[in-house]
Design a protein around this motif. Structure first.
Motif, mmCIF file in Angstrom:
data_model
loop_
_atom_site.group_PDB
_atom_site.id
_atom_site.type_symbol
_atom_site.label_atom_id
_atom_site.label_comp_id
_atom_site.label_asym_id
_atom_site.label_seq_id
_atom_site.Cartn_x
_atom_site.Cartn_y
_atom_site.Cartn_z
ATOM 1 N N LEU A 88 0.825 -1.209 0.000
ATOM 2 C CA LEU A 88 0.000 0.000 0.000
ATOM 3 C C LEU A 88 0.862 1.263 0.000
ATOM 4 C CD1 LEU A 88 -2.801 -0.984 2.558
ATOM 5 C CD2 LEU A 88 -3.018 -0.841 0.068
ATOM 6 N N MET A 89 1.945 1.244 0.747
ATOM 7 C CA MET A 89 2.802 2.428 0.841
ATOM 8 C C MET A 89 3.384 2.822 -0.509
ATOM 9 S SD MET A 89 3.141 4.187 3.590
ATOM 10 C CE MET A 89 4.740 4.966 3.332
ATOM 11 N N ALA A 90 3.529 1.859 -1.408
ATOM 12 C CA ALA A 90 4.142 2.133 -2.709
ATOM 13 C C ALA A 90 3.279 3.052 -3.573
ATOM 14 C CB ALA A 90 4.411 0.814 -3.440
ATOM 15 N N PHE A 91 1.953 3.019 -3.390
ATOM 16 C CA PHE A 91 1.081 3.845 -4.239
ATOM 17 C C PHE A 91 0.027 4.620 -3.453
ATOM 18 C CE2 PHE A 91 -1.004 -0.261 -3.806
ATOM 19 C CZ PHE A 91 -2.350 0.045 -3.668
ATOM 20 N N TRP A 92 -0.038 4.393 -2.131
ATOM 21 C CA TRP A 92 -1.061 5.035 -1.300
ATOM 22 C C TRP A 92 -0.398 5.623 -0.053
ATOM 23 C CZ3 TRP A 92 -6.204 1.956 -0.100
ATOM 24 C CH2 TRP A 92 -7.212 2.856 0.262
ATOM 25 N N PRO A 93 0.559 6.518 -0.235
ATOM 26 C CA PRO A 93 1.294 7.045 0.915
ATOM 27 C C PRO A 93 0.514 8.153 1.619
ATOM 28 C CG PRO A 93 2.074 8.085 -1.073
ATOM 29 C CD PRO A 93 1.048 7.060 -1.512
ATOM 30 N N PRO A 94 0.741 8.340 2.910
ATOM 31 C CA PRO A 94 0.155 9.501 3.593
ATOM 32 C C PRO A 94 0.900 10.759 3.154
ATOM 33 C CG PRO A 94 1.591 8.295 5.090
ATOM 34 C CD PRO A 94 1.546 7.500 3.817
ATOM 35 N N LEU A 95 0.177 11.791 2.779
ATOM 36 C CA LEU A 95 0.807 13.021 2.296
ATOM 37 C C LEU A 95 0.898 14.091 3.377
ATOM 38 C CD1 LEU A 95 -0.862 13.306 -1.248
ATOM 39 C CD2 LEU A 95 1.403 12.396 -0.680
ATOM 40 N N ARG A 96 0.020 14.036 4.359
ATOM 41 C CA ARG A 96 0.024 15.055 5.409
ATOM 42 C C ARG A 96 1.225 14.890 6.337
ATOM 43 N NH1 ARG A 96 -4.926 17.685 6.765
ATOM 44 N NH2 ARG A 96 -6.637 17.103 5.384
ATOM 45 N N GLU A 97 1.794 16.005 6.709
ATOM 46 C CA GLU A 97 2.879 15.988 7.682
ATOM 47 C C GLU A 97 2.360 15.437 9.010
ATOM 48 O OE1 GLU A 97 6.247 19.193 8.248
ATOM 49 O OE2 GLU A 97 4.497 19.777 9.436
ATOM 50 N N ALA A 119 1.288 12.612 9.698
ATOM 51 C CA ALA A 119 0.308 11.527 9.586
ATOM 52 C C ALA A 119 1.010 10.187 9.766
ATOM 53 C CB ALA A 119 -0.390 11.571 8.237
ATOM 54 N N GLN A 120 0.372 9.292 10.488
ATOM 55 C CA GLN A 120 0.905 7.947 10.637
ATOM 56 C C GLN A 120 0.649 7.153 9.356
ATOM 57 O OE1 GLN A 120 2.718 7.073 13.451
ATOM 58 N NE2 GLN A 120 2.441 9.272 13.797
ATOM 59 N N GLN A 121 1.406 6.096 9.181
ATOM 60 C CA GLN A 121 1.351 5.328 7.942
ATOM 61 C C GLN A 121 -0.064 4.920 7.560
ATOM 62 O OE1 GLN A 121 4.215 1.973 6.650
ATOM 63 N NE2 GLN A 121 2.563 0.868 7.660
ATOM 64 N N SER A 122 -0.851 4.468 8.525
ATOM 65 C CA SER A 122 -2.164 3.901 8.203
ATOM 66 C C SER A 122 -3.325 4.869 8.407
ATOM 67 C CB SER A 122 -2.407 2.638 9.039
ATOM 68 O OG SER A 122 -2.389 2.944 10.422
ATOM 69 N N ASP A 123 -3.053 6.125 8.777
ATOM 70 C CA ASP A 123 -4.145 7.066 9.067
ATOM 71 C C ASP A 123 -5.087 7.235 7.878
ATOM 72 O OD1 ASP A 123 -3.186 7.436 11.595
ATOM 73 O OD2 ASP A 123 -2.384 9.451 11.258
ATOM 74 N N LEU A 124 -4.520 7.484 6.701
ATOM 75 C CA LEU A 124 -5.348 7.693 5.511
ATOM 76 C C LEU A 124 -6.106 6.421 5.148
ATOM 77 C CD1 LEU A 124 -6.330 9.312 3.080
ATOM 78 C CD2 LEU A 124 -4.201 8.709 1.894
ATOM 79 N N TRP A 125 -5.458 5.283 5.254
ATOM 80 C CA TRP A 125 -6.115 4.020 4.906
ATOM 81 C C TRP A 125 -7.330 3.780 5.797
ATOM 82 C CZ3 TRP A 125 -0.850 1.044 5.479
ATOM 83 C CH2 TRP A 125 0.048 1.525 4.516
#
Length: 259
Positions: free
Chosen positions: A98-107, A109-115
């Motif tokens: 997921l990190m390869a194409f769905w990274p968190p962009l907000r400063e 932000a934890q890795q899985s917050d957006l997911w």
């Protein structure tokens, strides 16, 4: 005559009920990709400004989310549901993919917050489990044979540049090279500023798939965004300078480190 009128009223009522039910059922998935520099411009200029992680990606589009939609392409909204066991959902293997194409962009932000946010807001509407939802996102991304949608744009001469603009039809034509045959996609744009009436920034690109995420389909015209007009000159901006973090401002003013 009254019986005929009553009959037609019943038919209309049944059609309205059918449409209402269909509009609540997922029929397709929207794979919504965003241009990171534009996302950061929006974030920086929000009523409560935020910052993006740096460096801001400018050679790839990042996934915003996978949104279940009805047959007309409108995203569904659903009641909140209890969270799954996130440790079981985000195994190391899944998280790395997921990190390869769905990274968190907000400063910050934890890795899985957006997911987690996307699952709670959209994923729960798809009628599947969280594991299936995120595996479907990986599956759809793997259907992009060039690895990232930006690579399709770049090979057609559409690049990030603060002095170049492109026609909507050319951007769409470049994206359609993803598919075996031309399919309709959605583009979303934002104004550059209040005075610029000729140029706009590309914000998001949406590809549509069947509900299982196994094949691309045309995005329904009924929900097509109108923010990227056919005559507009569309730009993919480079990252812009971000507002300084609040602690940095205080540090400069007070002459001491308060971090």
């Amino acid at each position: 005559m009254k019986k005929l009128v009553t009959f037609f009223l019943l038919v209309i009522l049944l059609l309205e009920i059918t449409i209402s039910v269909d509009s609540q059922n997922p029929s397709l998935l929207k794979f919504v990709l965003q241009w990171p520099p534009t996302f950061c411009i929006i974030l920086n200029s929000a009523a409560q400004p935020g910052r993006c992680k740096e460096p801001i990606p400018q050679r790839s589009l990042a996934l915003h989310g996978v949104w279940p939609a009805d047959q007309r392409g409108h995203s569904l909204t659903c009641p909140a549901q209890p969270d799954p066991n996130w440790n079981q959902v985000f195994t190391t293997a899944v998280a790395n993919q997921l990190m390869a194409f769905w990274p968190p962009l907000r400063e910050n932000a934890q890795q899985s917050d957006l997911w987690k946010h996307e699952w709670r807001t959209h994923g729960v509407c798809g009628g599947t489990t969280a594991q299936v939802y995120f595996n479907t996102a990986i599956q759809i991304n793997n259907m992009l044979q060039k690895g990232n949608l930006f690579n399709y744009l770049k090979t057609s001469g559409i690049i990030a540049c603060d002095s170049l603009s492109f026609a909507k039809k050319d951007i769409v034509a470049a994206i359609q090279k993803v598919f075996a045959q031309p399919l309709d996609v959605y583009l979303t744009c934002i104004p550059i500023d209040a005075t610029n009436r000729t140029h706009i920034y590309l914000s998001e690109v949406t590809l549509c798939t069947n509900l299982g995420g196994t094949s691309f389909i045309s995005c329904p015209s009924q929900a097509a965004p109108t923010s990227c007009s056919s005559g507009a000159k569309i730009m993919l901006p480079h990252p812009k300078p971000q507002p300084r973090a609040l602690w940095s401002f205080h540090e400069e003013v007070n002459g001491r480190d308060i971090s």
